[in-house]
Design an enzyme around this catalytic site. Structure first.
Site, PDB file in Angstrom:
ATOM      1  N   HIS A 224       0.596  11.019   6.848  1.00 61.69           N
ATOM      2  CA  HIS A 224       1.213  10.005   7.003  1.00 61.69           C
ATOM      3  C   HIS A 224       0.834   8.634   6.773  1.00 61.69           C
ATOM      4  O   HIS A 224       0.917   7.643   5.457  1.00 61.69           O
ATOM      5  CB  HIS A 224       2.668  10.715   8.076  1.00 61.69           C
ATOM      6  CG  HIS A 224       3.889   9.476   8.515  1.00 61.69           C
ATOM      7  ND1 HIS A 224       4.260   8.661   7.408  1.00 61.69           N
ATOM      8  CD2 HIS A 224       4.361   8.807   8.737  1.00 61.69           C
ATOM      9  CE1 HIS A 224       5.579   7.498   7.265  1.00 61.69           C
ATOM     10  NE2 HIS A 224       5.258   7.925   8.460  1.00 61.69           N
ATOM     11  N   HIS A 264       3.534  10.351  -4.480  1.00 62.36           N
ATOM     12  CA  HIS A 264       4.593  10.324  -3.037  1.00 62.36           C
ATOM     13  C   HIS A 264       5.301  11.505  -3.085  1.00 62.36           C
ATOM     14  O   HIS A 264       5.612  12.013  -4.290  1.00 62.36           O
ATOM     15  CB  HIS A 264       5.379   9.093  -3.222  1.00 62.36           C
ATOM     16  CG  HIS A 264       6.105   8.399  -1.525  1.00 62.36           C
ATOM     17  ND1 HIS A 264       6.525   8.776  -1.780  1.00 62.36           N
ATOM     18  CD2 HIS A 264       5.417   7.528  -1.512  1.00 62.36           C
ATOM     19  CE1 HIS A 264       6.787   8.012  -0.425  1.00 62.36           C
ATOM     20  NE2 HIS A 264       6.171   7.321  -0.499  1.00 62.36           N
ATOM     21  N   ASP A 315      -0.514   2.312  -0.300  1.00 64.54           N
ATOM     22  CA  ASP A 315      -1.696   2.111   0.249  1.00 64.54           C
ATOM     23  C   ASP A 315      -2.054   1.574  -1.019  1.00 64.54           C
ATOM     24  O   ASP A 315      -3.631   1.366  -0.726  1.00 64.54           O
ATOM     25  CB  ASP A 315      -1.660   3.558   0.632  1.00 64.54           C
ATOM     26  CG  ASP A 315      -0.930   4.670   1.839  1.00 64.54           C
ATOM     27  OD1 ASP A 315      -0.430   3.299   2.966  1.00 64.54           O
ATOM     28  OD2 ASP A 315      -0.108   5.199   2.259  1.00 64.54           O
TER      29      ASP A 315
END
Length: 378
Positions: A224, A264, A315
């Site tokens: 996560h 994702h 990210d």
């Protein structure tokens, strides 16, 4: 009641929410109707917190009052700071330290025992938690390096104050604006794993500190949170290797390694937050006189699109953005928590308004009809 198995609750609807919406096919994210692109470029993190918690963007007077109420809660009790110092001296994982400190803050919260259904008390606690997390994280980071914590200031924004407490130096406008944008981008994202943990805890009518502590513990898991830390470690490895970024990525895939920051659970196209942070990463590189981190990233992004059909997530570009701001790599995930606290609190408060205890089922696959053997027969 269906017996269809949905591992990871894939596609299962468990609640309705007014907070955020994700369109994974179009690459869209909205908070309460506002496009993330508009909020990231025009709204402060304080405005976004108000939007998530109170359902609307504040006018100037309400924003000032809300900001003042947050600023007033930035200081952390000395006992909590002493514990943070001991955790820093023990070289504790930063997320574990944050989890412990946030839980401990409940002992000093005057509303700690107010019922979860008291919305006003929930948001008073929420202000304290959200305001104190930057102070806790900055203190932990400094104390593990042998430096004293820096007291929060009252004249700086949430984002600028964290950078000030972290470095004992007021950030320039570019750094403060960039970090504020990053906080806005990470503030909420539907029913992700950590948000669902917060909601599950809230559904028992437990206290808000427990909900946020649950969420921090969930975000700590590498599936996560933590991907941006992995991305930056990857980019540094590329920099230290004798290969160009594409050659490095090719070799990594040949060896069965994962190229971090791609794919994702929700988005089938490029994460809209990655687009925004990619632009900011480029701007920071240009200002610093070197675009190598940005260029490494864009070359790997194109390779992964061509080779695997994968697009980067948030990210991927937050890594190089934070790194160029001088932020230690191992506090990237706690910074994620610092921002996402606003969303966790908003979801916990929203869910208990029409509460239903979350209690899923599991399909039993073990043996049946076993006879109990006597102890001497086993």
């Amino acid at each position: 009641m269906t017996d269809e198995l949905r591992k990871g609750l894939e596609g299962v609807l468990v609640a309705e929410s007014d907070l955020s919406q994700i369109d994974g096919d179009e690459g869209r994210l909205i908070y309460r109707g506002y496009a993330i692109e508009d909020l990231a470029r025009h709204a402060s993190y304080e405005e976004v917190i108000h939007l998530l918690w109170h359902g609307e963007l504040p006018d100037a007077d309400r924003l000032d009052a809300f900001t003042d109420s947050m600023v007033a809660e930035r200081s952390v009790d000395e006992d909590v700071l002493e514990t943070v110092g001991r955790l820093a001296a023990a070289d504790e994982n930063p997320m574990a330290a944050l989890r412990t400190a946030v839980s401990m803050c409940s002992a000093y919260d005057p509303d700690a025992d107010e019922p979860a259904t008291d919305r006003e008390a929930t948001f008073r606690k929420g202000r304290r938690i959200t305001a104190k997390i930057p102070t806790i994280l900055a203190a932990f980071t400094r104390m593990r390096d042998g430096d004293d914590p820096v007291e929060p200031r009252e004249d700086l924004s949430h984002a600028a104050n964290f950078l000030y407490m972290l470095n004992d130096e007021e950030p320039d406008d570019v750094l403060a604006e960039t970090f504020d944008m990053a906080l806005v981008l990470h503030a909420d994202h539907g029913f992700n794993a950590s948000t669902f943990s917060a909601i599950t805890t809230a559904s028992t009518l437990s206290d808000l500190h427990s909900s946020v502590t649950s969420a921090i513990g969930t975000l700590k898991g590498p599936l996560h949170g933590g991907a941006n830390q992995d991305v930056m470690e990857m980019l540094k490895e590329v920099d230290e290797s004798d290969r160009d970024p594409v050659g490095w990525a090719e070799k990594a895939l040949e060896e069965g390694r994962r190229v971090s920051g791609f794919g994702h659970r929700v988005y089938n196209v490029k994460d809209p937050r990655a687009k925004i942070l990619g632009e900011r990463s480029q701007e920071l590189g240009e200002a610093a006189g070197t675009l190598k981190w940005y260029e490494y990233s864009t070359k790997i992004e194109q390779f992964m699109a061509d080779e695997k059909g994968l697009a980067p997530n948030v990210d991927f570009y937050s890594a190089s953005t934070y790194y160029q701001m001088g932020i230690p790599i191992d506090i990237y995930t706690p910074i994620f928590a610092m921002s996402r606290a606003a969303g966790w609190i908003a979801h916990a408060a929203e869910y208990v308004e029409d509460n239903r205890l979350i209690r899923p089922r599991a399909r039993y696959t073990g043996p049946e009809d076993l006879e109990y053997p006597a102890l001497d027969e086993r």
